[in-house]
Design an enzyme around this catalytic site. Sequence first.
Site, PDB file in Angstrom:
ATOM      1  N   LEU A  42      21.207 -29.207  -0.446  1.00  0.00           N
ATOM      2  CA  LEU A  42      20.292 -28.258  -1.097  1.00  0.00           C
ATOM      3  C   LEU A  42      19.776 -28.906  -2.376  1.00  0.00           C
ATOM      4  O   LEU A  42      20.534 -29.585  -3.071  1.00  0.00           O
ATOM      5  CB  LEU A  42      21.057 -26.962  -1.426  1.00  0.00           C
ATOM      6  CG  LEU A  42      20.502 -25.967  -2.454  1.00  0.00           C
ATOM      7  CD1 LEU A  42      20.969 -24.538  -2.107  1.00  0.00           C
ATOM      8  CD2 LEU A  42      20.929 -26.279  -3.902  1.00  0.00           C
ATOM      9  N   ASP A  73      15.993 -27.977  -4.983  1.00  0.00           N
ATOM     10  CA  ASP A  73      15.315 -26.964  -5.817  1.00  0.00           C
ATOM     11  C   ASP A  73      15.301 -25.542  -5.255  1.00  0.00           C
ATOM     12  O   ASP A  73      15.081 -25.352  -4.056  1.00  0.00           O
ATOM     13  CB  ASP A  73      13.833 -27.327  -5.999  1.00  0.00           C
ATOM     14  CG  ASP A  73      13.617 -28.760  -6.382  1.00  0.00           C
ATOM     15  OD1 ASP A  73      14.589 -29.482  -6.614  1.00  0.00           O
ATOM     16  OD2 ASP A  73      12.447 -29.163  -6.446  1.00  0.00           O
ATOM     17  N   GLN A 122      15.210 -25.928  -1.117  1.00  0.00           N
ATOM     18  CA  GLN A 122      14.974 -27.230  -0.490  1.00  0.00           C
ATOM     19  C   GLN A 122      16.222 -27.571   0.307  1.00  0.00           C
ATOM     20  O   GLN A 122      17.320 -27.671  -0.249  1.00  0.00           O
ATOM     21  CB  GLN A 122      14.710 -28.287  -1.559  1.00  0.00           C
ATOM     22  CG  GLN A 122      13.354 -28.174  -2.222  1.00  0.00           C
ATOM     23  CD  GLN A 122      12.238 -28.649  -1.317  1.00  0.00           C
ATOM     24  OE1 GLN A 122      12.064 -29.844  -1.115  1.00  0.00           O
ATOM     25  NE2 GLN A 122      11.462 -27.735  -0.759  1.00  0.00           N
ATOM     26  N   TYR A 176       7.921 -29.464   0.662  1.00  0.00           N
ATOM     27  CA  TYR A 176       8.429 -29.647  -0.699  1.00  0.00           C
ATOM     28  C   TYR A 176       8.338 -28.347  -1.501  1.00  0.00           C
ATOM     29  O   TYR A 176       7.913 -27.315  -0.999  1.00  0.00           O
ATOM     30  CB  TYR A 176       7.643 -30.782  -1.385  1.00  0.00           C
ATOM     31  CG  TYR A 176       8.267 -32.150  -1.171  1.00  0.00           C
ATOM     32  CD1 TYR A 176       9.220 -32.376  -0.176  1.00  0.00           C
ATOM     33  CD2 TYR A 176       7.916 -33.228  -1.984  1.00  0.00           C
ATOM     34  CE1 TYR A 176       9.800 -33.628  -0.006  1.00  0.00           C
ATOM     35  CE2 TYR A 176       8.487 -34.487  -1.811  1.00  0.00           C
ATOM     36  CZ  TYR A 176       9.429 -34.677  -0.820  1.00  0.00           C
ATOM     37  OH  TYR A 176       9.997 -35.919  -0.657  1.00  0.00           O
ATOM     38  N   SER A 177       8.684 -28.441  -2.760  1.00  0.00           N
ATOM     39  CA  SER A 177       8.872 -27.232  -3.572  1.00  0.00           C
ATOM     40  C   SER A 177       7.604 -26.433  -3.801  1.00  0.00           C
ATOM     41  O   SER A 177       6.493 -26.961  -3.773  1.00  0.00           O
ATOM     42  CB  SER A 177       9.487 -27.612  -4.920  1.00  0.00           C
ATOM     43  OG  SER A 177      10.842 -27.906  -4.713  1.00  0.00           O
ATOM     44  N   ARG A 228       2.546 -32.201  -7.354  1.00  0.00           N
ATOM     45  CA  ARG A 228       3.300 -31.281  -6.491  1.00  0.00           C
ATOM     46  C   ARG A 228       3.873 -30.074  -7.218  1.00  0.00           C
ATOM     47  O   ARG A 228       3.788 -29.959  -8.413  1.00  0.00           O
ATOM     48  CB  ARG A 228       4.420 -32.021  -5.767  1.00  0.00           C
ATOM     49  CG  ARG A 228       5.415 -32.716  -6.646  1.00  0.00           C
ATOM     50  CD  ARG A 228       6.511 -33.394  -5.795  1.00  0.00           C
ATOM     51  NE  ARG A 228       7.339 -34.250  -6.604  1.00  0.00           N
ATOM     52  CZ  ARG A 228       7.164 -35.562  -6.753  1.00  0.00           C
ATOM     53  NH1 ARG A 228       6.182 -36.174  -6.142  1.00  0.00           N
ATOM     54  NH2 ARG A 228       7.970 -36.263  -7.525  1.00  0.00           N
ATOM     55  N   ASP A 229       4.473 -29.208  -6.405  1.00  0.00           N
ATOM     56  CA  ASP A 229       5.261 -28.059  -6.855  1.00  0.00           C
ATOM     57  C   ASP A 229       4.414 -26.943  -7.477  1.00  0.00           C
ATOM     58  O   ASP A 229       4.572 -26.603  -8.657  1.00  0.00           O
ATOM     59  CB  ASP A 229       6.362 -28.508  -7.845  1.00  0.00           C
ATOM     60  CG  ASP A 229       7.172 -29.682  -7.327  1.00  0.00           C
ATOM     61  OD1 ASP A 229       7.261 -29.831  -6.097  1.00  0.00           O
ATOM     62  OD2 ASP A 229       7.713 -30.456  -8.147  1.00  0.00           O
ATOM     63  N   GLU A 239       7.882 -32.623 -12.912  1.00  0.00           N
ATOM     64  CA  GLU A 239       8.083 -31.907 -11.648  1.00  0.00           C
ATOM     65  C   GLU A 239       8.274 -30.419 -11.924  1.00  0.00           C
ATOM     66  O   GLU A 239       8.654 -30.016 -13.021  1.00  0.00           O
ATOM     67  CB  GLU A 239       9.320 -32.449 -10.924  1.00  0.00           C
ATOM     68  CG  GLU A 239       9.182 -33.900 -10.484  1.00  0.00           C
ATOM     69  CD  GLU A 239      10.315 -34.362  -9.563  1.00  0.00           C
ATOM     70  OE1 GLU A 239      11.481 -34.223  -9.947  1.00  0.00           O
ATOM     71  OE2 GLU A 239      10.025 -34.839  -8.456  1.00  0.00           O
TER      72      GLU A 239
HETATM   73  C1  FRU Z   1      12.414 -31.878  -7.642  1.00  0.00           C
HETATM   74  C2  FRU Z   1      11.633 -32.382  -6.440  1.00  0.00           C
HETATM   75  C3  FRU Z   1      10.251 -31.777  -6.376  1.00  0.00           C
HETATM   76  C4  FRU Z   1       9.914 -31.877  -4.909  1.00  0.00           C
HETATM   77  C5  FRU Z   1      11.254 -31.617  -4.276  1.00  0.00           C
HETATM   78  C6  FRU Z   1      11.507 -32.365  -2.998  1.00  0.00           C
HETATM   79  O1  FRU Z   1      13.792 -31.984  -7.459  1.00  0.00           O
HETATM   80  O2  FRU Z   1      11.548 -33.789  -6.433  1.00  0.00           O
HETATM   81  O3  FRU Z   1       9.297 -32.371  -7.214  1.00  0.00           O
HETATM   82  O4  FRU Z   1       8.945 -30.965  -4.513  1.00  0.00           O
HETATM   83  O5  FRU Z   1      12.228 -31.967  -5.221  1.00  0.00           O
HETATM   84  O6  FRU Z   1      12.729 -31.984  -2.448  1.00  0.00           O
END
Ligand code: FRU
Length: 476
Positions: A38, A40, A56, A99-100, A169-170, A223
């Site tokens: 596990l 984020d 995640q 991803y997140s 991202r995110d 991030e």
């Molecule tokens: C942060 C990260 C995010 C990404 C995700 C991938 O821990 O690197 O930037 O979306 O984890 O698992």
Amino acid sequence: MNALTRDLVRLVKMVEDGTENTGRFRQRFHLMPPVGWLNDPNGLCQFGGIYHAFFQYSPFDPEGGVKMWGHYISTDMAGWEYEGVSLYPDQPFDCHGVYSGCAFIEDGEMYLYYTGNVKLEDREDYDYINTGREANTVLVTSRDGIHFGAKKELMSNTDYPSDLSLHVRDPKVWKEGNVYYMIQGARTKEDVGQAIIFTSADKVNWTFKSRISTAEPFGYMWECPDYFEADGIKVLSASVQGLKGEVWEERNVYQSGYFTVAGDLCGEYALSEYCLWDYGFDYYAPQSFETDDGRRIMIAWMGMPDCKEYTNPTIADGWQHCFTFPREIYVKDGILCQRPVRELKMRERKIQSVKVLYGTEAFELEGYQTYDLAVSGITENAFRAVLGQELILEYQNGRFEMRFDNQDKASVSAGRGIRHVEVEKITDVRILADISSVEVFVNGGEYVLTTRYYPEKTHVRVEAKEAGIEAREILC
Ligand code: FRU
């Protein structure tokens, strides 16, 4: 459902069903993966009265792999029920990881925004920063929080500013007036960390609006950015990679913290100094959401990416990592503080309430693995606690320290050493211990230190002259 999704559903079920004994370090009131890895927290929200936490998830390997979104629900944020995987990496635009991302709730609908990660096939000339990867912004919606419709790709790297690398991202979405805002983390081609903001009138079509950066470069990548207001304070949270030198040498490999924002986030603004959310060993990628009763809750990954220094022995049991216990963000004397969500009290039973008088023996507790221990009214700036005879929490010379005596990877610390935060005066400490984690809230949560640990003993000893101590067992 395409053929890949169908097979992934079967494979995940097989590995989850085949998991029985996940070992003695399973947590009691922290959210963990059923099996595997596990990281984020994603899509945190309260929807139709129920709390949703996605995560995640790489079920096939406790040391990570292609990410999907696992899903838990809860009525009190302390007990979580596993709902299975909601989003699989099964489309051309997210095939190397869902991803997140976040959840946005409106008119009885849950909107999940996330980054579809694509790594193009191995080629020597790809550096996977400026070449060889895609970061796609994707939307998927649900009317019940359980069943999700078709994924819709909203944006790709060509929709982001051209001076950015492929690391964008995110997404985190919120609304002000009639405008929807989306913030994303980014790394420029010059290796500078930033956050970028998009706006939309319909939650589907997004236009680049502005960017947020510091006067001097601050890390190479931000991030999981987040933005919210707490008691009139505008807060920009970001998990920053690449901070080097000075104080950063004594901290984790990556940081999670916040700037307060003066002015207009999308116009003229000034950022404060960067403050850490947590000074312990295991804390990254926090995400916040607002409850129906108006509280700002924050949950982070109780782990650390790319960390060679220390590890987690749960890997041998087929799983790794958990979330922090959900924390309420509140403002005390103009300062952002954190405390465990109040729902926890419903699951607690008082063990003991004492006052440790000057000159008397220390307070000692034996036999409890999950407890909430509050030490208040600390005098003479003196505090020391030892948990499981290995983890020392100590205030001395203007520093609050969290340290392990034995830093061996095979010990209780699993390789962790020492972390600290400068604190002028110590007034109270609250220790939240689960089977294999400790979260320490200093001075009403003005400072927090979090760590995983793997104790062999249950002994707790607290030395704090004339302080009041209340120990409660957590029953989950
Ligand atoms: C942060 C990260 C995010 C990404 C995700 C991938 O821990 O690197 O930037 O979306 O984890 O698992």
